[in-house]
Motif scaffolding. Structure first.
Motif, PDB file in Angstrom:
ATOM      1  N   ILE A   1      50.467  53.967  34.299  1.00  8.47           N
ATOM      2  CA  ILE A   1      50.125  53.076  35.397  1.00  8.47           C
ATOM      3  C   ILE A   1      49.151  53.808  36.312  1.00  8.47           C
ATOM      4  CG2 ILE A   1      51.015  51.853  37.405  1.00  8.47           C
ATOM      5  CD1 ILE A   1      53.667  51.596  35.859  1.00  8.47           C
ATOM      6  N   VAL A   2      48.029  53.154  36.584  1.00  9.93           N
ATOM      7  CA  VAL A   2      47.023  53.752  37.451  1.00  9.93           C
ATOM      8  C   VAL A   2      46.608  52.725  38.505  1.00  9.93           C
ATOM      9  CG1 VAL A   2      46.122  55.324  35.695  1.00  9.93           C
ATOM     10  CG2 VAL A   2      45.141  53.068  35.921  1.00  9.93           C
ATOM     11  N   LYS A   3      46.229  53.205  39.652  1.00 14.75           N
ATOM     12  CA  LYS A   3      45.746  52.320  40.710  1.00 14.75           C
ATOM     13  C   LYS A   3      44.226  52.302  40.680  1.00 14.75           C
ATOM     14  CE  LYS A   3      49.541  52.747  43.919  1.00 14.75           C
ATOM     15  NZ  LYS A   3      49.918  53.004  45.315  1.00 14.75           N
ATOM     16  N   VAL A   4      43.673  51.101  40.505  1.00 13.05           N
ATOM     17  CA  VAL A   4      42.223  50.902  40.539  1.00 13.05           C
ATOM     18  C   VAL A   4      41.942  49.606  41.291  1.00 13.05           C
ATOM     19  CG1 VAL A   4      41.753  52.132  38.374  1.00 13.05           C
ATOM     20  CG2 VAL A   4      42.147  49.670  38.335  1.00 13.05           C
ATOM     21  N   ILE A   5      40.700  49.406  41.624  1.00 18.08           N
ATOM     22  CA  ILE A   5      40.259  48.151  42.217  1.00 18.08           C
ATOM     23  C   ILE A   5      39.522  47.380  41.127  1.00 18.08           C
ATOM     24  CG2 ILE A   5      38.768  47.077  43.939  1.00 18.08           C
ATOM     25  CD1 ILE A   5      39.123  49.737  45.565  1.00 18.08           C
ATOM     26  N   ARG A   6      39.891  46.097  40.934  1.00 18.75           N
ATOM     27  CA  ARG A   6      39.197  45.264  39.950  1.00 18.75           C
ATOM     28  C   ARG A   6      38.496  44.136  40.691  1.00 18.75           C
ATOM     29  NH1 ARG A   6      42.276  41.890  35.399  1.00 18.75           N
ATOM     30  NH2 ARG A   6      42.378  40.344  37.052  1.00 18.75           N
ATOM     31  N   THR A   7      37.184  43.986  40.426  1.00 22.19           N
ATOM     32  CA  THR A   7      36.428  42.882  41.001  1.00 22.19           C
ATOM     33  C   THR A   7      35.937  41.997  39.866  1.00 22.19           C
ATOM     34  OG1 THR A   7      34.323  44.110  40.974  1.00 22.19           O
ATOM     35  CG2 THR A   7      35.650  44.247  42.981  1.00 22.19           C
ATOM     36  N   GLU A   8      35.755  40.718  40.154  1.00 20.99           N
ATOM     37  CA  GLU A   8      35.215  39.795  39.164  1.00 20.99           C
ATOM     38  C   GLU A   8      34.194  38.908  39.859  1.00 20.99           C
ATOM     39  OE1 GLU A   8      36.830  36.851  35.693  1.00 20.99           O
ATOM     40  OE2 GLU A   8      38.045  38.522  36.380  1.00 20.99           O
ATOM     41  N   THR A   9      32.976  38.886  39.326  1.00 21.13           N
ATOM     42  CA  THR A   9      31.908  38.087  39.912  1.00 21.13           C
ATOM     43  C   THR A   9      31.267  37.225  38.838  1.00 21.13           C
ATOM     44  OG1 THR A   9      30.290  39.855  39.547  1.00 21.13           O
ATOM     45  CG2 THR A   9      31.342  39.794  41.694  1.00 21.13           C
ATOM     46  N   VAL A  10      30.648  36.143  39.256  1.00 25.13           N
ATOM     47  CA  VAL A  10      29.856  35.304  38.366  1.00 25.13           C
ATOM     48  C   VAL A  10      28.405  35.653  38.644  1.00 25.13           C
ATOM     49  CG1 VAL A  10      29.221  32.951  37.750  1.00 25.13           C
ATOM     50  CG2 VAL A  10      31.594  33.491  38.349  1.00 25.13           C
ATOM     51  N   GLU A  11      27.689  35.995  37.567  1.00 26.59           N
ATOM     52  CA  GLU A  11      26.300  36.432  37.718  1.00 26.59           C
ATOM     53  C   GLU A  11      25.403  35.688  36.748  1.00 26.59           C
ATOM     54  OE1 GLU A  11      26.092  40.725  37.532  1.00 26.59           O
ATOM     55  OE2 GLU A  11      27.746  40.947  38.937  1.00 26.59           O
ATOM     56  N   GLY A  12      24.119  35.729  36.969  1.00 28.92           N
ATOM     57  CA  GLY A  12      23.137  35.101  36.097  1.00 28.92           C
ATOM     58  C   GLY A  12      22.564  33.838  36.714  1.00 28.92           C
ATOM     59  N   LYS A  13      21.397  33.434  36.199  1.00 35.13           N
ATOM     60  CA  LYS A  13      20.684  32.267  36.724  1.00 35.13           C
ATOM     61  C   LYS A  13      20.876  31.017  35.878  1.00 35.13           C
ATOM     62  CE  LYS A  13      17.156  35.207  38.743  1.00 35.13           C
ATOM     63  NZ  LYS A  13      15.749  35.602  38.713  1.00 35.13           N
ATOM     64  N   GLY A  14      21.550  31.144  34.748  1.00 31.07           N
ATOM     65  CA  GLY A  14      21.758  29.991  33.875  1.00 31.07           C
ATOM     66  C   GLY A  14      20.596  29.715  32.944  1.00 31.07           C
ATOM     67  N   THR A  15      19.711  30.700  32.792  1.00 31.55           N
ATOM     68  CA  THR A  15      18.581  30.560  31.874  1.00 31.55           C
ATOM     69  C   THR A  15      18.871  31.351  30.603  1.00 31.55           C
ATOM     70  OG1 THR A  15      17.439  32.513  32.738  1.00 31.55           O
ATOM     71  CG2 THR A  15      16.988  30.407  33.832  1.00 31.55           C
ATOM     72  N   GLU A  16      18.028  31.165  29.592  1.00 33.76           N
ATOM     73  CA  GLU A  16      18.200  31.923  28.347  1.00 33.76           C
ATOM     74  C   GLU A  16      18.053  33.422  28.591  1.00 33.76           C
ATOM     75  OE1 GLU A  16      16.103  32.177  23.979  1.00 33.76           O
ATOM     76  OE2 GLU A  16      16.240  30.214  24.955  1.00 33.76           O
ATOM     77  N   GLU A  17      17.137  33.798  29.483  1.00 36.00           N
ATOM     78  CA  GLU A  17      16.907  35.204  29.799  1.00 36.00           C
ATOM     79  C   GLU A  17      18.010  35.778  30.696  1.00 36.00           C
ATOM     80  OE1 GLU A  17      14.497  32.813  30.628  1.00 36.00           O
ATOM     81  OE2 GLU A  17      13.508  33.032  28.697  1.00 36.00           O
ATOM     82  N   SER A  18      18.647  34.922  31.480  1.00 35.83           N
ATOM     83  CA  SER A  18      19.673  35.354  32.427  1.00 35.83           C
ATOM     84  C   SER A  18      20.844  34.356  32.405  1.00 35.83           C
ATOM     85  CB  SER A  18      19.077  35.448  33.831  1.00 35.83           C
ATOM     86  OG  SER A  18      20.064  35.839  34.758  1.00 35.83           O
ATOM     87  N   PRO A  19      21.635  34.380  31.309  1.00 35.91           N
ATOM     88  CA  PRO A  19      22.739  33.419  31.213  1.00 35.91           C
ATOM     89  C   PRO A  19      23.829  33.711  32.247  1.00 35.91           C
ATOM     90  CG  PRO A  19      22.834  34.999  29.414  1.00 35.91           C
ATOM     91  CD  PRO A  19      21.562  35.269  30.161  1.00 35.91           C
ATOM     92  N   VAL A  20      24.539  32.666  32.635  1.00 32.97           N
ATOM     93  CA  VAL A  20      25.653  32.830  33.561  1.00 32.97           C
ATOM     94  C   VAL A  20      26.794  33.519  32.818  1.00 32.97           C
ATOM     95  CG1 VAL A  20      27.373  31.613  34.941  1.00 32.97           C
ATOM     96  CG2 VAL A  20      25.005  30.834  34.932  1.00 32.97           C
ATOM     97  N   CYS A  21      27.380  34.525  33.441  1.00 30.96           N
ATOM     98  CA  CYS A  21      28.496  35.240  32.841  1.00 30.96           C
ATOM     99  C   CYS A  21      29.416  35.736  33.945  1.00 30.96           C
ATOM    100  CB  CYS A  21      28.010  36.405  31.982  1.00 30.96           C
ATOM    101  SG  CYS A  21      27.104  37.653  32.908  1.00 30.96           S
ATOM    102  N   SER A  22      30.611  36.102  33.546  1.00 34.76           N
ATOM    103  CA  SER A  22      31.570  36.691  34.471  1.00 34.76           C
ATOM    104  C   SER A  22      31.541  38.195  34.238  1.00 34.76           C
ATOM    105  CB  SER A  22      32.964  36.131  34.185  1.00 34.76           C
ATOM    106  OG  SER A  22      33.905  36.708  35.042  1.00 34.76           O
ATOM    107  N   VAL A  23      31.481  38.959  35.308  1.00 34.99           N
ATOM    108  CA  VAL A  23      31.446  40.418  35.195  1.00 34.99           C
ATOM    109  C   VAL A  23      32.672  40.985  35.888  1.00 34.99           C
ATOM    110  CG1 VAL A  23      30.142  42.532  35.641  1.00 34.99           C
ATOM    111  CG2 VAL A  23      28.924  40.405  35.154  1.00 34.99           C
ATOM    112  N   ARG A  24      33.468  41.708  35.118  1.00 36.13           N
ATOM    113  CA  ARG A  24      34.673  42.343  35.649  1.00 36.13           C
ATOM    114  C   ARG A  24      34.388  43.839  35.750  1.00 36.13           C
ATOM    115  NH1 ARG A  24      39.379  40.798  32.103  1.00 36.13           N
ATOM    116  NH2 ARG A  24      39.020  38.799  33.080  1.00 36.13           N
TER     117      ARG A  24
END
Length: 61
Positions: A10-33
């Motif tokens: 068991i370890v203590k860390v900070i987890r963040t989750e963001t939605v990134e990207g522009k929704g284009t083929e070059e920059s698809p929308v994705c979730s980044v953890r």
């Protein structure tokens, strides 16, 4: 199935989750953890796109 050797702790860390990207083929929308130390150092990043996940380990002890 053969048992595999595994170590867990068991370890203590900070987890963040963001939605990134522009929704284009070059920059698809994705979730980044991202996982951070309690001191604010980025240690791991996962890019989640539908069924596919790409994992980047940024720091290793």
């Amino acid at each position: 199935m053969k048992a595999k050797s595994m170590k867990a702790e068991i370890v203590k860390v900070i987890r963040t989750e963001t939605v990134e990207g522009k929704g284009t083929e070059e920059s698809p929308v994705c979730s980044v953890r991202r996982y951070w130390t309690l001191e604010g150092e980025l240690i791991s990043e996962q890019i989640l796109m539908g069924e596919k996940a790409e994992k980047k380990i940024l720091r290793s002890n």
